[in-house]
Scaffold this motif. Sequence first.
Motif, PDB file in Angstrom:
ATOM      1  N   ARG A 124       0.904  -1.123  -0.189  1.00 52.49           N
ATOM      2  CA  ARG A 124       0.087  -0.102   0.011  1.00 52.49           C
ATOM      3  C   ARG A 124       0.798   1.284   0.020  1.00 52.49           C
ATOM      4  NH1 ARG A 124      -4.500   1.151   4.655  1.00 52.49           N
ATOM      5  NH2 ARG A 124      -2.801   1.537   5.809  1.00 52.49           N
ATOM      6  N   GLY A 125       0.494   2.203  -0.932  1.00 53.20           N
ATOM      7  CA  GLY A 125       1.266   3.417  -0.934  1.00 53.20           C
ATOM      8  C   GLY A 125       0.504   4.610  -0.332  1.00 53.20           C
ATOM      9  N   LYS A 126       1.053   5.561  -0.059  1.00 51.55           N
ATOM     10  CA  LYS A 126       0.068   6.514   0.577  1.00 51.55           C
ATOM     11  C   LYS A 126       0.751   8.024  -0.246  1.00 51.55           C
ATOM     12  CE  LYS A 126       0.439   4.749   5.048  1.00 51.55           C
ATOM     13  NZ  LYS A 126       0.740   5.129   6.721  1.00 51.55           N
ATOM     14  N   ALA A 127      -0.087   8.984  -0.584  1.00 51.11           N
ATOM     15  CA  ALA A 127       0.200  10.253  -1.002  1.00 51.11           C
ATOM     16  C   ALA A 127       0.743  11.041  -0.161  1.00 51.11           C
ATOM     17  CB  ALA A 127      -1.037  10.895  -1.794  1.00 51.11           C
ATOM     18  N   PRO A 128       1.677  11.949  -0.365  1.00 53.87           N
ATOM     19  CA  PRO A 128       2.255  12.953   0.656  1.00 53.87           C
ATOM     20  C   PRO A 128       0.844  13.934   0.822  1.00 53.87           C
ATOM     21  CG  PRO A 128       2.727  13.568  -1.606  1.00 53.87           C
ATOM     22  CD  PRO A 128       2.182  12.288  -1.794  1.00 53.87           C
ATOM     23  N   SER A 129       1.185  14.649   1.746  1.00 50.44           N
ATOM     24  CA  SER A 129      -0.039  15.826   2.274  1.00 50.44           C
ATOM     25  C   SER A 129      -0.056  16.778   1.059  1.00 50.44           C
ATOM     26  CB  SER A 129       0.490  16.327   3.639  1.00 50.44           C
ATOM     27  OG  SER A 129       1.838  16.968   3.354  1.00 50.44           O
ATOM     28  N   PHE A 130      -1.218  17.162   1.022  1.00 52.86           N
ATOM     29  CA  PHE A 130      -1.596  18.180  -0.158  1.00 52.86           C
ATOM     30  C   PHE A 130      -2.652  19.001   0.387  1.00 52.86           C
ATOM     31  CE2 PHE A 130      -4.285  14.610  -0.979  1.00 52.86           C
ATOM     32  CZ  PHE A 130      -5.490  14.909  -1.162  1.00 52.86           C
ATOM     33  N   SER A 131      -2.929  20.208  -0.301  1.00 50.15           N
ATOM     34  CA  SER A 131      -3.899  21.141   0.050  1.00 50.15           C
ATOM     35  C   SER A 131      -4.577  21.415  -1.320  1.00 50.15           C
ATOM     36  CB  SER A 131      -3.415  22.442   0.594  1.00 50.15           C
ATOM     37  OG  SER A 131      -2.752  22.174   1.827  1.00 50.15           O
ATOM     38  N   VAL A 132      -5.896  21.745  -1.206  1.00 50.71           N
ATOM     39  CA  VAL A 132      -6.720  21.993  -2.438  1.00 50.71           C
ATOM     40  C   VAL A 132      -7.819  23.063  -1.945  1.00 50.71           C
ATOM     41  CG1 VAL A 132      -8.347  20.041  -1.904  1.00 50.71           C
ATOM     42  CG2 VAL A 132      -8.219  20.741  -4.235  1.00 50.71           C
ATOM     43  N   ALA A 133      -8.009  23.915  -2.966  1.00 51.90           N
ATOM     44  CA  ALA A 133      -8.800  24.881  -2.842  1.00 51.90           C
ATOM     45  C   ALA A 133      -9.984  24.783  -3.737  1.00 51.90           C
ATOM     46  CB  ALA A 133      -8.156  26.484  -3.032  1.00 51.90           C
ATOM     47  N   ASN A 134     -11.115  25.378  -3.403  1.00 49.72           N
ATOM     48  CA  ASN A 134     -12.338  25.526  -4.414  1.00 49.72           C
ATOM     49  C   ASN A 134     -11.966  25.832  -5.695  1.00 49.72           C
ATOM     50  OD1 ASN A 134     -14.209  24.779  -2.551  1.00 49.72           O
ATOM     51  ND2 ASN A 134     -14.474  26.865  -1.820  1.00 49.72           N
ATOM     52  N   GLY A 135     -12.316  25.090  -6.820  1.00 53.24           N
ATOM     53  CA  GLY A 135     -12.050  25.258  -8.279  1.00 53.24           C
ATOM     54  C   GLY A 135     -10.495  25.094  -8.665  1.00 53.24           C
ATOM     55  N   GLN A 136      -9.796  24.690  -7.738  1.00 45.09           N
ATOM     56  CA  GLN A 136      -8.426  24.411  -8.051  1.00 45.09           C
ATOM     57  C   GLN A 136      -8.222  22.903  -8.604  1.00 45.09           C
ATOM     58  OE1 GLN A 136      -5.897  24.141  -4.780  1.00 45.09           O
ATOM     59  NE2 GLN A 136      -3.819  24.708  -5.981  1.00 45.09           N
ATOM     60  N   THR A 137      -7.166  22.642  -9.310  1.00 43.01           N
ATOM     61  CA  THR A 137      -6.974  21.097  -9.732  1.00 43.01           C
ATOM     62  C   THR A 137      -5.427  21.075  -9.361  1.00 43.01           C
ATOM     63  OG1 THR A 137      -8.396  21.249 -11.588  1.00 43.01           O
ATOM     64  CG2 THR A 137      -6.472  19.865 -11.919  1.00 43.01           C
ATOM     65  N   ILE A 138      -5.144  20.018  -8.939  1.00 44.69           N
ATOM     66  CA  ILE A 138      -3.834  19.557  -8.415  1.00 44.69           C
ATOM     67  C   ILE A 138      -3.431  18.241  -9.262  1.00 44.69           C
ATOM     68  CG2 ILE A 138      -3.796  21.116  -6.588  1.00 44.69           C
ATOM     69  CD1 ILE A 138      -4.088  18.402  -4.873  1.00 44.69           C
ATOM     70  N   ASN A 139      -2.191  17.981  -9.179  1.00 48.93           N
ATOM     71  CA  ASN A 139      -1.668  16.788  -9.790  1.00 48.93           C
ATOM     72  C   ASN A 139      -0.938  15.803  -8.814  1.00 48.93           C
ATOM     73  OD1 ASN A 139      -3.074  17.208 -12.373  1.00 48.93           O
ATOM     74  ND2 ASN A 139      -1.361  18.607 -12.910  1.00 48.93           N
ATOM     75  N   LEU A 140      -1.146  14.785  -8.594  1.00 55.84           N
ATOM     76  CA  LEU A 140      -0.239  14.016  -7.549  1.00 55.84           C
ATOM     77  C   LEU A 140       0.314  12.572  -8.258  1.00 55.84           C
ATOM     78  CD1 LEU A 140      -2.541  14.366  -4.431  1.00 55.84           C
ATOM     79  CD2 LEU A 140      -0.253  15.677  -5.047  1.00 55.84           C
ATOM     80  N   GLN A 141       1.388  12.197  -7.798  1.00 54.49           N
ATOM     81  CA  GLN A 141       1.674  10.863  -8.131  1.00 54.49           C
ATOM     82  C   GLN A 141       2.013   9.955  -6.985  1.00 54.49           C
ATOM     83  OE1 GLN A 141       4.179   9.958 -11.668  1.00 54.49           O
ATOM     84  NE2 GLN A 141       5.754   9.718 -10.220  1.00 54.49           N
ATOM     85  N   VAL A 142       1.706   8.665  -6.998  1.00 52.09           N
ATOM     86  CA  VAL A 142       2.043   7.753  -5.955  1.00 52.09           C
ATOM     87  C   VAL A 142       2.639   6.477  -6.669  1.00 52.09           C
ATOM     88  CG1 VAL A 142       1.163   6.111  -4.263  1.00 52.09           C
ATOM     89  CG2 VAL A 142       0.173   8.269  -4.476  1.00 52.09           C
ATOM     90  N   ALA A 143       3.999   6.146  -5.964  1.00 49.48           N
ATOM     91  CA  ALA A 143       4.839   5.246  -6.709  1.00 49.48           C
ATOM     92  C   ALA A 143       4.659   3.946  -5.757  1.00 49.48           C
ATOM     93  CB  ALA A 143       6.437   5.691  -6.863  1.00 49.48           C
ATOM     94  N   LEU A 144       4.268   2.884  -6.141  1.00 48.17           N
ATOM     95  CA  LEU A 144       4.226   1.513  -5.145  1.00 48.17           C
ATOM     96  C   LEU A 144       5.334   0.563  -5.368  1.00 48.17           C
ATOM     97  CD1 LEU A 144       0.237   0.656  -6.044  1.00 48.17           C
ATOM     98  CD2 LEU A 144       1.148   2.122  -4.326  1.00 48.17           C
ATOM     99  N   GLU A 145       5.697   0.273  -4.354  1.00 40.37           N
ATOM    100  CA  GLU A 145       6.730  -0.787  -4.210  1.00 40.37           C
ATOM    101  C   GLU A 145       6.149  -2.504  -4.391  1.00 40.37           C
ATOM    102  OE1 GLU A 145      10.340   0.963  -1.749  1.00 40.37           O
ATOM    103  OE2 GLU A 145       8.651   0.679  -0.511  1.00 40.37           O
ATOM    104  N   LYS A 146       6.865  -3.199  -5.020  1.00 41.97           N
ATOM    105  CA  LYS A 146       6.613  -4.372  -5.011  1.00 41.97           C
ATOM    106  C   LYS A 146       6.477  -4.985  -3.876  1.00 41.97           C
ATOM    107  CE  LYS A 146       6.072  -5.720  -9.400  1.00 41.97           C
ATOM    108  NZ  LYS A 146       4.909  -6.620 -10.130  1.00 41.97           N
ATOM    109  N   ALA A 147       5.399  -5.615  -3.504  1.00 41.09           N
ATOM    110  CA  ALA A 147       5.287  -6.527  -1.990  1.00 41.09           C
ATOM    111  C   ALA A 147       6.393  -7.695  -2.061  1.00 41.09           C
ATOM    112  CB  ALA A 147       3.989  -6.815  -1.818  1.00 41.09           C
ATOM    113  N   VAL A 148       6.828  -8.238  -0.843  1.00 42.62           N
ATOM    114  CA  VAL A 148       7.757  -9.157  -0.671  1.00 42.62           C
ATOM    115  C   VAL A 148       7.052 -10.543  -0.159  1.00 42.62           C
ATOM    116  CG1 VAL A 148       9.938 -10.106  -0.130  1.00 42.62           C
ATOM    117  CG2 VAL A 148       9.677  -7.619  -0.820  1.00 42.62           C
TER     118      VAL A 148
END
Length: 277
Positions: A124-148
Amino acid sequence: YSIEGLEPSDRVDVAVAEIPIDLSKLPIGRHQLEVIIDPQDSFGDLIRENNSSRITFLLRQVGGTVNLRVVDSATRQPIRKAFVCLAGLWWGYTAGDGRVTIPDVPPSTYERGSLWVRAFGYWRGKAPSFSVANGQTINLQVALEKAVELWGRITNARTGELITDEVVHVAVEDVDLPDSGGRKGEYRFSEVPPGTHRLRAWAYCYQPRTVTAAVHADVQGRCRVDISLQPAPTATLTGTVTDLSGRKVHGAVVWLAGTSRRAVTDSKGHFEISRVQ
């Protein structure tokens, strides 16, 4: 139904309680919806309190938009059909290009882990903390590691043999996973994040042990970590079972609570339990 600020509705005949309500004329803020069933009391309901209900709701501006891309941490290739969840607000799956759009996100600052992702074969991956406002568009990326797949053998440190006479337990202390183990002298975790972890092993009549291990996948996606346990000092427990009158009880089962140790009394009421810690 009626909402303060809007004209009350006329009679609506529906088989299923799905009534569209136009809220475009309401101001931003808190409102109350009242739904009344059979206001003319045509059905003669004996419990009038059951005929109405009030729902309080908050009308707010349209929130922001979060565009998320999920990729493999090693290859940077997109991961399709990854499960995405914004805790308490939204969930969905990534498309073939590893992207997903989360609409109407309430304006706020979201802590790390509020937005998390799971995919088959990945931790399981987690996105970093982020802020968003009304009408705002933000782009995020989450990289997942292969489970062992983490597994190993639990052996007696004196004899080198597998511990099969007791139930062994193994826990990954720094990862939220249920314990593994059993009576076969082995343990197995199907999905563990790669990295350095603390493994704790224990069994009755053996001294518990914690080891630190580097967990990294081999070509088969597995990692083996064996653990040996030192036998603990033990004793033999003996006793006699009698009834309230003092007579010896034959055939009574004596069980040592929390263990698999038990014995049956003989004709003289005696019992003996060996290897008691």
